[in-house]
Design a protein around this motif. Structure first.
Motif, short mmCIF file in Angstrom:
data_model
loop_
_atom_site.label_atom_id
_atom_site.label_comp_id
_atom_site.label_asym_id
_atom_site.label_seq_id
_atom_site.Cartn_x
_atom_site.Cartn_y
_atom_site.Cartn_z
N VAL A 1 0.84 -1.20 0.00
CA VAL A 1 0.00 0.00 0.00
C VAL A 1 0.87 1.25 0.00
O VAL A 1 1.82 1.36 0.79
CB VAL A 1 -0.93 0.02 1.24
N LEU A 2 0.55 2.19 -0.88
CA LEU A 2 1.19 3.50 -0.92
C LEU A 2 0.18 4.55 -0.47
O LEU A 2 -1.02 4.39 -0.65
CB LEU A 2 1.66 3.83 -2.32
N GLU A 3 0.69 5.65 0.09
CA GLU A 3 -0.17 6.76 0.49
C GLU A 3 0.43 8.07 0.01
O GLU A 3 1.65 8.20 -0.13
CB GLU A 3 -0.36 6.79 2.01
N SER A 4 -0.45 9.05 -0.23
CA SER A 4 0.00 10.39 -0.59
C SER A 4 -1.10 11.38 -0.21
O SER A 4 -2.08 11.01 0.43
CB SER A 4 0.34 10.48 -2.08
N GLY A 5 -0.94 12.64 -0.65
CA GLY A 5 -1.90 13.67 -0.28
C GLY A 5 -1.67 14.13 1.14
O GLY A 5 -0.56 14.07 1.67
N ASP A 6 -2.74 14.60 1.79
CA ASP A 6 -2.68 15.06 3.18
C ASP A 6 -2.91 13.86 4.08
O ASP A 6 -4.04 13.38 4.22
CB ASP A 6 -3.75 16.13 3.40
N LEU A 7 -1.86 13.37 4.70
CA LEU A 7 -1.95 12.13 5.48
C LEU A 7 -2.78 12.30 6.75
O LEU A 7 -3.10 11.31 7.41
CB LEU A 7 -0.55 11.62 5.82
N ASN A 8 -3.11 13.54 7.12
CA ASN A 8 -3.94 13.79 8.29
C ASN A 8 -5.41 14.02 7.93
O ASN A 8 -6.23 14.29 8.82
CB ASN A 8 -3.41 15.00 9.07
N ALA A 9 -5.73 13.94 6.66
CA ALA A 9 -7.09 14.24 6.19
C ALA A 9 -7.91 12.95 6.08
O ALA A 9 -7.46 11.86 6.41
CB ALA A 9 -7.02 14.95 4.85
N SER A 10 -9.14 13.11 5.62
CA SER A 10 -10.04 11.96 5.45
C SER A 10 -9.49 11.02 4.39
O SER A 10 -8.99 11.46 3.35
CB SER A 10 -11.43 12.44 5.04
N PRO A 11 -9.60 9.70 4.61
CA PRO A 11 -9.02 8.74 3.67
C PRO A 11 -9.89 8.50 2.44
O PRO A 11 -11.12 8.57 2.49
CB PRO A 11 -8.90 7.47 4.51
N VAL A 12 -9.22 8.21 1.34
CA VAL A 12 -9.87 7.81 0.09
C VAL A 12 -9.09 6.62 -0.46
O VAL A 12 -7.85 6.66 -0.52
CB VAL A 12 -9.84 8.96 -0.95
N LEU A 13 -9.79 5.57 -0.84
CA LEU A 13 -9.15 4.40 -1.44
C LEU A 13 -9.09 4.60 -2.96
O LEU A 13 -10.09 4.95 -3.58
CB LEU A 13 -9.93 3.13 -1.12
N VAL A 14 -7.91 4.37 -3.56
CA VAL A 14 -7.71 4.55 -4.99
C VAL A 14 -7.18 3.26 -5.61
O VAL A 14 -6.20 2.69 -5.11
CB VAL A 14 -6.75 5.72 -5.28
N LEU A 15 -7.83 2.80 -6.68
CA LEU A 15 -7.49 1.52 -7.30
C LEU A 15 -7.02 1.72 -8.74
O LEU A 15 -7.67 2.42 -9.52
CB LEU A 15 -8.71 0.60 -7.30
N HIS A 16 -5.92 1.08 -9.08
CA HIS A 16 -5.36 1.18 -10.43
C HIS A 16 -6.05 0.19 -11.37
O HIS A 16 -6.79 -0.70 -10.95
CB HIS A 16 -3.85 0.94 -10.41
#
Length: 300
Positions: A24-39
């Motif tokens: 799993v990779l993460e980016s954006g604002d790590l303290n904000a609400s989560p969003v799952l993104v699928l390739h």
């Protein structure tokens, strides 16, 4: 021809879901609400993260099963239905529930099954160039040969993998057409994207696609569903999939970008981020509408 070969893959966190490794990779604002993104098919979390690197949300992107550093599922579970169950278990392992899901191309198929089966886990869907409706079969001779018994492993190892740069460049340019290939996609590591396991996974999920998507139930009517397509998509036909989504959901919000192909999130990343923000606002509005009703019901 070797320009992608020496590039190293981005490495994130490894989780264990049941007996399977998930990267799993993460980016954006790590303290904000989560969003799952699928390739999509034949890609990686690293690719689909690129347009959302400056997102206002915490973007959580797994390598789907059999791609990147994620273990493959058993052959019978590699279609959209099996992957939706995998997603369900992954969200549980990550402690995520009731979040928006963004998906590209064939990655939209397990996202739709997850939303239909477990609507409490998905608060909204943003589908980018969604491949979701059963499609007429294509010949794809090289991919079919690469999945054949005995000879398939030789083709995957000694033909496709050895020419990973060529196949990655050809696939990306075909997907981007008629738009020039966005420069940031040159950062993808070809040998990691186009490897024997990923080739086999592509063949398996394409083989199971039509069967599994015939099983998709109607989506909840109150599920925010936003769809982004380029009008010049040559990988899949936008109207074929949009019409089908309208049969499964009463009011999808569809945005078409003129002159754009299968990669609108890379060609027009600002539009994709804007649509994600709109999806989040719609979700928040729906929640605020439900809360007074819940309070009144409790008082009654």
């Amino acid at each position: 021809m070797l320009k992608h070969q020496a590039l190293q893959p981005r490495i994130g966190k490894i989780y264990h879901v049941d007996k399977y490794q998930v990267h799993v990779l993460e980016s954006g604002d790590l303290n904000a609400s989560p969003v799952l993104v699928l390739h999509g098919c034949g890609s990686l979390a690293e690719e689909v993260l690129l347009p959302f690197a400056q997102s206002e949300f915490r973007i959580v992107a797994p390598d789907r099963p059999g791609y990147g550093f994620s273990d493959p599922l058993p052959p019978a579970e590699r279609g959209p239905v099996g992957q939706s169950i995998w997603l369900e278990r992954l969200l549980d392992a990550l402690g995520l529930r009731g979040i928006p899901v963004v998906a590209h191309s064939i990655g939209c198929a397990p996202a739709l099954h997850l939303a239909a089966r477990r609507p409490e886990l998905v608060s909204g869907l943003l589908l980018i160039s969604p491949c979701c409706r059963p499609v007429p079969s294509k010949s794809l001779p090289l991919l079919r040969a690469s999945a054949a018994p005995v000879v398939g492993s030789l083709i995957r190892r000694y033909v496709i993998s050895r020419w990973a740069d060529f196949f990655l460049d050809r696939g990306l340019k075909s997907s981007s057409y008629p738009n020039p290939l966005p420069p940031h996609l040159s950062t993808l590591p070809a040998a990691h994207v186009v490897n024997p396991g990923a080739i086999e996974t592509m063949a398996n999920e394409l083989r199971a696609f039509n069967r599994d998507m015939e099983l998709l139930q109607n989506l909840p009517g109150d599920l925010p569903l936003h769809v982004l397509f380029g009008t010049e998509d040559r990988i899949i036909q936008p109207s074929w999939h949009i019409d089908w989504l309208r049969q499964k959901h009463p009011c999808p919000i569809v945005r078409l970008i003129e002159g754009v192909g299968h990669l609108p999130h890379h060609v027009a990343p600002g539009v994709a981020r804007q649509m994600l923000s709109s999806l989040a606002r719609e979700q928040a509005h729906l929640i605020s509408q439900r809360q007074p009703l819940s309070g009144a019901a409790a008082a009654g």
